[in-house]
Design an enzyme around this catalytic site. Structure first.
Site, short mmCIF file in Angstrom:
data_model
loop_
_atom_site.label_atom_id
_atom_site.label_comp_id
_atom_site.label_asym_id
_atom_site.label_seq_id
_atom_site.Cartn_x
_atom_site.Cartn_y
_atom_site.Cartn_z
N TYR A 33 35.53 42.89 43.88
CA TYR A 33 36.30 41.66 44.05
C TYR A 33 37.75 41.84 43.62
CZ TYR A 33 36.39 40.61 39.02
OH TYR A 33 36.64 40.66 37.68
N LYS A 147 36.56 47.46 40.32
CA LYS A 147 36.50 46.03 40.01
C LYS A 147 35.21 45.46 40.61
CE LYS A 147 39.73 42.12 39.70
NZ LYS A 147 39.49 41.75 38.31
N GLU A 180 39.94 47.59 26.51
CA GLU A 180 40.63 46.42 27.08
C GLU A 180 39.90 45.17 26.65
OE1 GLU A 180 40.41 46.48 31.41
OE2 GLU A 180 38.42 47.38 31.33
N LEU A 204 40.03 48.77 33.64
CA LEU A 204 40.51 48.35 34.95
C LEU A 204 42.02 48.54 34.96
CD1 LEU A 204 39.58 46.86 37.61
CD2 LEU A 204 40.77 44.91 36.63
#
Ligand SMILES: Cc1ncc(COP(=O)(O)O)c(C=O)c1O
Length: 288
Positions: A33, A147, A180, A204
Site C-alpha cells: 500500500y 510497504k 523506526e 521503510l
C-alpha cells in the site's frame, strides 16, 4: 466533498466500496500500500510514492496492471471528482482473488484500490504538542522496506504506546539499535549531528524521511544515516518523527524521561518551517 474509491477502474462512494472475501489481501495480507497527502487539491510527492509502490509490488512478485502514468491519471481524476482540497489518498494493491491457497494462483488480476478521504478542515501547520514516546522491541519481519499491508506488529506496538499514554512507539532491534516508529521514521540530534537509521531492509524508506534529509543538507545541519542505540536516544538533545500522515512531530519524553533540551528544539522548528516551504513549492505554486 465526497470520499470516493476506485477499484480496478470502477468508481464508487468510499462507504460502498468492497472487495470479495477471497481477495488475498484479506485472507493473507498478500499486498502492499501507499498513503499520499493531498494539500490544496494536489497529491504531494506523488512520483516517489508511486516509485515505492512499484518497488514494494515487485519485491513480492506482483505486477501492477497499470503504468505510473495511468495511476497518475486515475489519482488526478479521483481527486477532481471528489473535490478534495485536503486529505489523503490510500492505494492498495493485492495479488487478487482466488480460492484460498498459499501458492501464488496463476492467471488472476491484482486488485488495485485507490481512495480519497478528505479532512474536515485545513490541517494546521503549527508544530503539534511535543509527543511522549515509549520504546518497544521491533517484532516485525526482515523486509520492512516493503510497504506491506501486514501491519499487525505495528498495530500492536502502537496500541501499547497508546495504552501507556504515549503517541508513538520507537522500535529497536535485539542489539538495541533503533529502527523506526510504528508509522514514522525517527530522527535524533546527538552530539550536534542528526542521526537516523540508514535505508536498509529494517526500515521503510519514508518519503518524508527523504525530504527531511534533503532539507537538513540544504540548511547545512550535520546529518548522518548512522543507526543509534536506545541508550543514545536517551542522550539526544532533540528527537522528532517524520511521516506523510503527521509530517514532523517533536518528541519530548521517551519512556517517561524528558529529553535533555526543551522540545521542540531549534533544529526541529527550523526543519518544520522548511518542510512547509517544500509543500508550498509543490502544491501551492510556490506561495501560501
Ligand atoms: C513503519 C513506517 N515507517 C515510516 C513511515 C513514514 O513513511 P512516509 O514518510 O513515506 O509516510 C511509515 C508511514 O506509513 C511507516 O508505516
Amino acid at each position: 466533498m465526497k470520499n470516493l474509491a476506485w477499484i480496478n477502474g470502477e468508481v464508487c462512494d468510499l462507504h460502498e466500496a468492497n472487495v470479495p472475501v477471497e481477495d488475498r489481501g484479506f485472507l493473507f495480507g498478500d499486498g502492499i500500500y501507499e498513503v499520499i497527502k493531498i494539500y490544496n487539491g494536489k497529491p504531494f510527492y506523488l512520483e516517489p510514492h508511486l516509485k515505492r509502490l512499484q518497488r514494494s509490488a515487485s519485491a513480492i512478485n506482483i505486477e501492477i496492471p497499470y503504468s505510473n502514468e495511468e495511476l497518475n491519471e486515475h489519482i488526478a481524476g479521483l481527486i477532481n471528482q471528489s473535490e478534495c482540497d485536503h486529505g489523503y489518498i490510500y492505494m492498495q494493491v493485492t495479488r487478487g482473488c482466488a480460492p484460498r491457497g498459499h501458492l501464488f494462483p496463476g492467471g488472476i488480476r491484482p486488485t488495485v484500490l485507490i481512495y480519497v478521504r478528505a479532512f474536515e478542515s485545513v490541517p494546521s501547520r503549527e508544530l503539534t504538542e511535543p509527543a511522549d514516546c515509549i520504546t518497544l522491541p521491533d517484532e516485525r519481519w526482515m523486509n520492512c522496506y516493503i510497504k506491506s499491508v501486514n501491519l499487525l506488529p505495528n498495530v500492536l506496538a502502537f496500541q501499547k504506546a497508546h495504552e501507556a499514554g504515549a503517541s508513538e512507539a520507537i522500535l529497536y532491534r535485539p542489539d538495541g539499535t533503533v529502527t523506526e516508529g510504528t508509522r514514522t521514521n525517527i530522527f535524533a540530534l546527538i552530539d550536534g549531528v542528526v542521526r537516523t537509521h540508514p535505508e536498509t531492509r529494517y526500515i521503510l524508506p519514508g518519503i518524508t524521511r527523504g525530504i527531511v534529509l534533503d532539507i537538513l543538507k540544504q540548511i547545512s545541519v550535520p546529518v548522518s544515516e548512522e543507526a543509534f542505540k536506545v541508550s543514545e536516544l536517551q542522550e539526544a538533545s532533540e528527537v522528532w518523527t517524520a511521516s506523510t500522515g503527521l509530517e514532523i512531530v517533536p518528541v519530548k519524553t521517551i519512556d517517561g524521561k524528558p529529553l535533555k533540551e526543551i522540545s521542540p528544539g531549534p533544529v526541529c522548528k527550523r526543519l518544520a518551517g522548511e518542510f512547509w516551504q517544500v509543500v508550498d513549492a509543490e502544491c501551492y505554486g510556490g506561495k501560501q
